[in-house]
Design an enzyme around this catalytic site. Sequence first.
Site, PDB file in Angstrom:
ATOM      1  N   SER A 148      50.288  27.425  29.582  1.00  0.00           N
ATOM      2  CA  SER A 148      49.414  27.430  28.408  1.00  0.00           C
ATOM      3  C   SER A 148      49.847  26.402  27.375  1.00  0.00           C
ATOM      4  O   SER A 148      49.110  26.129  26.428  1.00  0.00           O
ATOM      5  CB  SER A 148      49.412  28.817  27.762  1.00  0.00           C
ATOM      6  OG  SER A 148      50.720  29.182  27.370  1.00  0.00           O
ATOM      7  N   HIS A 169      44.230  27.137  33.786  1.00  0.00           N
ATOM      8  CA  HIS A 169      44.722  28.048  32.754  1.00  0.00           C
ATOM      9  C   HIS A 169      43.789  29.252  32.629  1.00  0.00           C
ATOM     10  O   HIS A 169      42.716  29.175  32.046  1.00  0.00           O
ATOM     11  CB  HIS A 169      44.839  27.321  31.410  1.00  0.00           C
ATOM     12  CG  HIS A 169      45.410  28.183  30.333  1.00  0.00           C
ATOM     13  ND1 HIS A 169      44.984  28.131  29.024  1.00  0.00           N
ATOM     14  CD2 HIS A 169      46.372  29.145  30.371  1.00  0.00           C
ATOM     15  CE1 HIS A 169      45.657  29.017  28.314  1.00  0.00           C
ATOM     16  NE2 HIS A 169      46.507  29.639  29.103  1.00  0.00           N
ATOM     17  N   GLU A 181      40.397  27.266  31.942  1.00  0.00           N
ATOM     18  CA  GLU A 181      40.463  25.861  31.538  1.00  0.00           C
ATOM     19  C   GLU A 181      40.971  25.049  32.728  1.00  0.00           C
ATOM     20  O   GLU A 181      42.065  25.321  33.237  1.00  0.00           O
ATOM     21  CB  GLU A 181      41.392  25.688  30.335  1.00  0.00           C
ATOM     22  CG  GLU A 181      40.844  26.334  29.075  1.00  0.00           C
ATOM     23  CD  GLU A 181      41.804  26.253  27.898  1.00  0.00           C
ATOM     24  OE1 GLU A 181      41.324  26.097  26.768  1.00  0.00           O
ATOM     25  OE2 GLU A 181      43.029  26.363  28.110  1.00  0.00           O
ATOM     26  N   ASN A 219      44.147  27.214  23.066  1.00  0.00           N
ATOM     27  CA  ASN A 219      45.413  27.324  22.330  1.00  0.00           C
ATOM     28  C   ASN A 219      45.601  26.200  21.318  1.00  0.00           C
ATOM     29  O   ASN A 219      46.286  26.386  20.307  1.00  0.00           O
ATOM     30  CB  ASN A 219      46.591  27.373  23.299  1.00  0.00           C
ATOM     31  CG  ASN A 219      46.747  28.734  23.940  1.00  0.00           C
ATOM     32  OD1 ASN A 219      46.278  29.726  23.396  1.00  0.00           O
ATOM     33  ND2 ASN A 219      47.369  28.807  25.093  1.00  0.00           N
TER      34      ASN A 219
END
Length: 313
Positions: A148, A169, A181, A219
């Site tokens: 991440s 991800h 992702e 993130n």
Amino acid sequence: MAFATRHFVRAASSASATAAAKKLIVKHVTVIGGGLMGAGIAQVAAASGHTVVLVDQSDEILKKSTKGIEESLKRVTKKKFADKPEAGAEFIEKTLKNLTTSTDAVAVVHSTDLVIEAIVENQEIKNELFKRLDKFAPEHTIFASNTSSLQITQLANSTTRQDRFGGLHFFNPVPMMKLVEVIKTPMTSQKTFESLVDFSKAVGKSPVSCKDTPGFIVNRLLVPYMMEAVRLFERGDASKEDIDVAMKLGAGYPMGPFELLDYVGLDTSKYIIDGWHSLEPNNPLFAPSPLLNKLVEEKKLGKKTGEGFYKYK
């Protein structure tokens, strides 16, 4: 005869080029890491008909992972097959048949199409794993990391298959969260990228694409937001309770930033922000927080330790 030979060679070369350009249809998956993320990825892959091997360091960990998957599948079937208990039982049985476990990653990668790494968020440990597996996995095998916060490019550079390396991800809890992702580095081939997108769809997820930028999409936006909430609190501009209520009622977020920090783990958040700060020390979004550092030093890491920004019984 010479013409015929040249024609055959050209035809063979053309056929080879066409085959090389085809996307890989992933059927066999190896997931490295039996924690929450790895087990979740293994579950959705097995449930969608893929042959899956879940790998971790000990049989004890794998037994716990398998038990967690079984419990998760039961929860899924209660909703998915509410009126058809027999169909639900059959679904669980088929899914578990698609799943095996192993403590020897090297032994199982020789017949896999896709390796998904979901181990500890540590650059050196991940690089060591990929470097080792690169020697034993078939040429066609795609490597992917569920990291991440770390750069996919740096992980890919530990192997000789940079063109067959990308990021996948997933989000926690994997069986429930629809997003994946898909990260494409400058070296990731279009064929590899498309294969990863197709795999994400095959396991029932909605893939989004992003370049190899720190934190990818979610993130990159989420971590600075949480850190800014901490800075707001550090300055005494608002209480953590009022900040959480404001973001839930004013922005419609299911959790406030401090609740989310405690849920994610303060040590995890600190690790991410420290890593990004080292990459871009002049970026104010990535500036470390004295309060966050203090809580981590005191082992107040959030819900998992019983105390973080809030106390938990």
